[in-house]
Design a protein around this motif. Structure first.
Motif, mmCIF file in Angstrom:
data_model
loop_
_atom_site.group_PDB
_atom_site.id
_atom_site.type_symbol
_atom_site.label_atom_id
_atom_site.label_comp_id
_atom_site.label_asym_id
_atom_site.label_seq_id
_atom_site.Cartn_x
_atom_site.Cartn_y
_atom_site.Cartn_z
ATOM 1 N N PRO A 46 34.956 -33.677 12.243
ATOM 2 C CA PRO A 46 34.202 -32.507 12.642
ATOM 3 C C PRO A 46 33.795 -32.596 14.089
ATOM 4 C CG PRO A 46 32.812 -34.001 11.418
ATOM 5 C CD PRO A 46 34.176 -34.562 11.386
ATOM 6 N N PRO A 47 33.485 -31.456 14.735
ATOM 7 C CA PRO A 47 33.057 -31.465 16.118
ATOM 8 C C PRO A 47 31.731 -32.189 16.277
ATOM 9 C CG PRO A 47 33.582 -29.229 15.351
ATOM 10 C CD PRO A 47 33.586 -30.112 14.170
ATOM 11 N N PRO B 251 45.146 -22.397 10.677
ATOM 12 C CA PRO B 251 46.216 -22.074 9.715
ATOM 13 C C PRO B 251 46.210 -23.003 8.507
ATOM 14 C CG PRO B 251 47.062 -22.083 11.961
ATOM 15 C CD PRO B 251 45.705 -22.682 12.023
ATOM 16 N N THR B 252 46.000 -24.304 8.757
ATOM 17 C CA THR B 252 45.967 -25.264 7.651
ATOM 18 C C THR B 252 44.794 -24.984 6.737
ATOM 19 O OG1 THR B 252 46.999 -26.962 9.025
ATOM 20 C CG2 THR B 252 45.820 -27.714 7.071
ATOM 21 N N LEU B 253 43.629 -24.707 7.336
ATOM 22 C CA LEU B 253 42.441 -24.458 6.529
ATOM 23 C C LEU B 253 42.607 -23.199 5.679
ATOM 24 C CD1 LEU B 253 38.811 -25.095 7.514
ATOM 25 C CD2 LEU B 253 39.388 -23.011 6.289
ATOM 26 N N HIS B 254 43.182 -22.152 6.268
ATOM 27 C CA HIS B 254 43.379 -20.912 5.509
ATOM 28 C C HIS B 254 44.304 -21.146 4.321
ATOM 29 C CE1 HIS B 254 45.145 -16.922 4.601
ATOM 30 N NE2 HIS B 254 43.912 -16.514 4.838
ATOM 31 N N ARG B 255 45.349 -21.921 4.524
ATOM 32 C CA ARG B 255 46.302 -22.217 3.446
ATOM 33 C C ARG B 255 45.635 -23.025 2.324
ATOM 34 N NH1 ARG B 255 49.747 -23.827 6.600
ATOM 35 N NH2 ARG B 255 49.519 -26.090 6.451
ATOM 36 N N LEU B 256 44.851 -24.045 2.710
ATOM 37 C CA LEU B 256 44.164 -24.858 1.710
ATOM 38 C C LEU B 256 43.101 -24.065 0.974
ATOM 39 C CD1 LEU B 256 43.746 -28.215 3.660
ATOM 40 C CD2 LEU B 256 45.199 -27.810 1.672
ATOM 41 N N THR C 125 34.628 -28.334 9.714
ATOM 42 C CA THR C 125 35.534 -29.381 9.241
ATOM 43 C C THR C 125 36.445 -29.950 10.322
ATOM 44 O OG1 THR C 125 37.275 -27.804 8.630
ATOM 45 C CG2 THR C 125 35.598 -28.325 6.949
ATOM 46 N N GLY C 126 36.691 -29.167 11.378
ATOM 47 C CA GLY C 126 37.640 -29.610 12.391
ATOM 48 C C GLY C 126 39.091 -29.448 11.979
ATOM 49 N N ASP D 68 40.028 -25.402 24.211
ATOM 50 C CA ASP D 68 40.016 -26.644 23.448
ATOM 51 C C ASP D 68 40.501 -26.393 22.036
ATOM 52 O OD1 ASP D 68 36.947 -27.647 25.029
ATOM 53 O OD2 ASP D 68 39.006 -28.130 25.555
ATOM 54 N N ILE D 69 41.395 -27.213 21.553
ATOM 55 C CA ILE D 69 41.909 -27.084 20.199
ATOM 56 C C ILE D 69 41.200 -28.085 19.315
ATOM 57 C CG2 ILE D 69 43.951 -27.267 18.733
ATOM 58 C CD1 ILE D 69 45.626 -26.531 21.155
#
Length: 259
Positions: A9-10, A54-59, A49-50, A2-3
């Motif tokens: 959020p979950p 990759p996006t979260l690491h960048r932010l 956060t859901g 599951d992605i």
């Protein structure tokens, strides 16, 4: 596999604040909301956060660059020092400024010293207090750092953590998983001589706008006065005042209605 969805959020996680329509700002706000609970790994931030990893690491890296987010000695993400500077520049921190009158009322109602604790890394810090004016009392000055391994406030600050943090927090602690399960079930904690021999305490959670536990409100004093079942005597009162502070924080954090 599951992605995680970027829509929110979950299941089981607190709901995010209402989106502003500016995606990158909303995601940055979600990261800061998640860090209210204390030091957080990248995997935990993804879960809370859901946001795609990759996006979260960048932010998160960008927020670290601007000191809105920091890293602790274990490499986990924490709220950054710039936030404290901005709060100071604004002239107040809404939690501590709202807490003073509530703690004074709690002290006057129970007759015991009252405190507000926030978690900072692996300790809990007294950020506001109202001491019993006379007689035998438990004195905890503002700024005092205490262990997260003992005491009812430590139980509250740990009880609603995710499984990874629970396992880490219970290592070497005086309390057990069964004790923390009871804290989550009933909504308050008590301790008898955990932090200091002869001292009892009762604590309840204070929640931020996102619904996460951000502080623990407590009363403390000699066991002889609080009895060996202090929760039976004072839990309802402590919870009522903690809930009131939660509502004050939510009210001050809510955006002004459009005109």
């Amino acid at each position: 596999m599951d992605i995680p969805s970027n829509d929110g959020p979950p299941e089981g996680q607190p709901a995010l604040r209402t989106p502003s329509g500016v995606g990158v700002v909303d995601k940055a706000a979600a990261i800061l909301d998640a860090l209210e609970a204390g030091p957080t790994s990248l995997a935990q931030l993804v879960s809370a956060t859901g946001i795609a990893r990759p996006t979260l690491h960048r932010l998160a890296s960008a927020l670290v660059h601007h000191r809105l987010v920091g890293r602790d000695l274990q490499g986990r993400y924490v709220l950054g020092t710039r936030l404290s500077e901005l709060a100071s520049a604004a002239g107040e921190d809404r939690l501590t400024s709202a807490a003073g009158p509530v703690l004074s009322r709690l002290r006057d109602t129970t007759g015991e010293s009252s405190q507000l604790f926030r978690r900072q890394a692996d300790a809990r810090v007294c950020v506001s207090s109202a001491e019993r004016p006379v007689g035998l009392r438990d004195t905890i000055p503002v700024g005092t750092r205490l262990s997260m391994k003992a005491g009812s406030a430590a139980q509250v600050l740990l009880a609603w953590e995710d499984n990874e943090r629970l396992v880490e927090g219970l290592n070497g602690s005086v309390f057990t998983p069964t004790v923390l399960a009871a804290v989550r079930r009933r909504g308050w904690a008590q301790s008898l001589g955990e932090r200091e021999p002869g001292v009892a305490s009762v604590s309840a959670p204070v929640r931020g706008p996102s619904g996460r536990v951000i502080a623990a409100m407590s009363i403390s004093g000699p066991i002889e006065r609080l009895t060996r079942q202090p929760g039976r005597v004072h839990a309802e009162t402590v919870m009522r005042h903690a809930h009131h502070l939660t509502e004050l924080i939510r009210t001050t954090a809510a955006p002004a209605p459009a005109r």
